[in-house]
Design a protein around this motif. Structure first.
Motif, PDB file in Angstrom:
ATOM      1  N   VAL A   1      -9.908   1.603   6.546  1.00 36.92           N
ATOM      2  CA  VAL A   1      -9.087   0.882   5.567  1.00 36.92           C
ATOM      3  C   VAL A   1      -9.762  -0.425   5.175  1.00 36.92           C
ATOM      4  CG1 VAL A   1      -6.909  -0.363   5.272  1.00 36.92           C
ATOM      5  CG2 VAL A   1      -6.896   1.942   6.201  1.00 36.92           C
ATOM      6  N   THR A   2     -10.380  -1.110   6.132  1.00 35.85           N
ATOM      7  CA  THR A   2     -11.046  -2.386   5.847  1.00 35.85           C
ATOM      8  C   THR A   2     -12.245  -2.183   4.922  1.00 35.85           C
ATOM      9  OG1 THR A   2     -10.352  -3.231   7.991  1.00 35.85           O
ATOM     10  CG2 THR A   2     -12.121  -4.412   6.887  1.00 35.85           C
ATOM     11  N   LEU A   3     -13.028  -1.128   5.155  1.00 34.15           N
ATOM     12  CA  LEU A   3     -14.246  -0.908   4.373  1.00 34.15           C
ATOM     13  C   LEU A   3     -13.970  -0.233   3.017  1.00 34.15           C
ATOM     14  CD1 LEU A   3     -16.703   0.243   7.184  1.00 34.15           C
ATOM     15  CD2 LEU A   3     -16.479  -2.035   6.140  1.00 34.15           C
ATOM     16  N   CYS A   4     -13.042   0.709   2.964  1.00 34.97           N
ATOM     17  CA  CYS A   4     -12.780   1.489   1.728  1.00 34.97           C
ATOM     18  C   CYS A   4     -11.289   1.692   1.513  1.00 34.97           C
ATOM     19  CB  CYS A   4     -13.466   2.843   1.810  1.00 34.97           C
ATOM     20  SG  CYS A   4     -15.186   2.812   2.254  1.00 34.97           S
ATOM     21  N   PRO A   5     -10.527   0.635   1.224  1.00 32.60           N
ATOM     22  CA  PRO A   5      -9.071   0.794   1.131  1.00 32.60           C
ATOM     23  C   PRO A   5      -8.624   1.771   0.037  1.00 32.60           C
ATOM     24  CG  PRO A   5      -9.735  -1.378   0.378  1.00 32.60           C
ATOM     25  CD  PRO A   5     -10.947  -0.731   0.959  1.00 32.60           C
ATOM     26  N   HIS A   6      -9.285   1.763  -1.116  1.00 34.30           N
ATOM     27  CA  HIS A   6      -8.851   2.640  -2.208  1.00 34.30           C
ATOM     28  C   HIS A   6      -9.118   4.109  -1.876  1.00 34.30           C
ATOM     29  CE1 HIS A   6      -8.882  -1.262  -4.217  1.00 34.30           C
ATOM     30  NE2 HIS A   6      -7.910  -0.735  -4.948  1.00 34.30           N
ATOM     31  N   PHE A   7     -10.272   4.398  -1.304  1.00 37.43           N
ATOM     32  CA  PHE A   7     -10.571   5.777  -0.916  1.00 37.43           C
ATOM     33  C   PHE A   7      -9.662   6.241   0.225  1.00 37.43           C
ATOM     34  CE2 PHE A   7     -14.684   4.570  -2.865  1.00 37.43           C
ATOM     35  CZ  PHE A   7     -14.673   5.502  -3.886  1.00 37.43           C
ATOM     36  N   TYR A   8      -9.346   5.321   1.132  1.00 37.34           N
ATOM     37  CA  TYR A   8      -8.458   5.678   2.234  1.00 37.34           C
ATOM     38  C   TYR A   8      -7.055   6.009   1.712  1.00 37.34           C
ATOM     39  CZ  TYR A   8      -6.639   5.995   6.924  1.00 37.34           C
ATOM     40  OH  TYR A   8      -6.084   6.475   8.087  1.00 37.34           O
ATOM     41  N   LEU A   9      -6.645   5.340   0.649  1.00 34.04           N
ATOM     42  CA  LEU A   9      -5.329   5.606   0.067  1.00 34.04           C
ATOM     43  C   LEU A   9      -5.264   7.023  -0.515  1.00 34.04           C
ATOM     44  CD1 LEU A   9      -2.513   4.577  -0.495  1.00 34.04           C
ATOM     45  CD2 LEU A   9      -3.391   3.439  -2.534  1.00 34.04           C
ATOM     46  N   PHE A  10      -6.367   7.498  -1.115  1.00 33.35           N
ATOM     47  CA  PHE A  10      -6.417   8.893  -1.587  1.00 33.35           C
ATOM     48  C   PHE A  10      -6.252   9.847  -0.402  1.00 33.35           C
ATOM     49  CE2 PHE A  10      -9.273   7.025  -5.005  1.00 33.35           C
ATOM     50  CZ  PHE A  10      -8.324   7.099  -6.003  1.00 33.35           C
ATOM     51  N   TYR A  11      -6.989   9.561   0.667  1.00 33.26           N
ATOM     52  CA  TYR A  11      -6.926  10.391   1.883  1.00 33.26           C
ATOM     53  C   TYR A  11      -5.521  10.362   2.482  1.00 33.26           C
ATOM     54  CZ  TYR A  11      -7.282  11.255   6.894  1.00 33.26           C
ATOM     55  OH  TYR A  11      -7.056  11.686   8.176  1.00 33.26           O
TER      56      TYR A  11
END
Length: 164
Positions: free
Chosen positions: A80-90
């Motif tokens: 979440v810290t490194l890629c919050p937007h991509f994590y939100l898709f996941y």
């Protein structure tokens, strides 16, 4: 042929119905017997029913981890810290929603319906207002909490199904 009744001039035409006729009180072609009496009595027959139980709602519970419990799941915390937007898709897909949900809602507002969904489906205490406040306070912490909660729910469902 014309006729004057009550000062009004009426003209009868051949084959025309009479100017005034008494109201019809019975169905045409049906005559009531002379001893027929009308009654307003209604009989209602109802079969006995089994007593119904009122469904009770299960007791509400709290979240399995606190909003700031990120250190109990470092993998989610780092992702979440490194890629919050991509994590939100996941996370959207992990919670059973379309992975495209974050595209339909600006910024991290997609977290509000996701958090509300998990809370409502699992009878977790809280409100939509609280969900909004948590998302505004720290959306990254909310993403981690939702991921941990889904893992907790999945783990409990697997344990409960293995007991059966």
């Amino acid at each position: 042929m014309s006729d004057i009744k009550n000062g009004i001039h009426h003209q009868e035409q051949p084959g025309a119905p009479p100017a005034y006729s008494a109201p019809i009180t019975t169905q045409p072609g049906f005559s009531q017997p002379a001893a027929f009496h009308s009654s307003n009595t209604t009989v209602v027959v109802q079969a006995p029913q089994a007593p119904q139980t009122v469904p009770t709602r299960p007791k509400q519970r709290t979240w399995s981890t606190d909003i700031f419990g990120c250190f109990s799941d470092m993998t989610s915390c780092i992702a979440v810290t490194l890629c919050p937007h991509f994590y939100l898709f996941y996370l959207s897909q992990k919670l059973g929603e379309s992975c495209l949900l974050p595209l339909a809602m600006p910024d991290c507002t997609a977290l509000v319906p996701l958090r509300t969904k998990i809370r409502a489906e699992n009878n977790i205490t809280g409100s939509i207002c609280e969900d909004c406040c948590m998302v505004c306070l720290c959306s990254c912490c909310v993403m981690c909490q939702l991921s941990r909660e889904q893992d907790y729910i999945t783990m409990n469902n697997q344990q409960n199904s293995s007991k059966l």
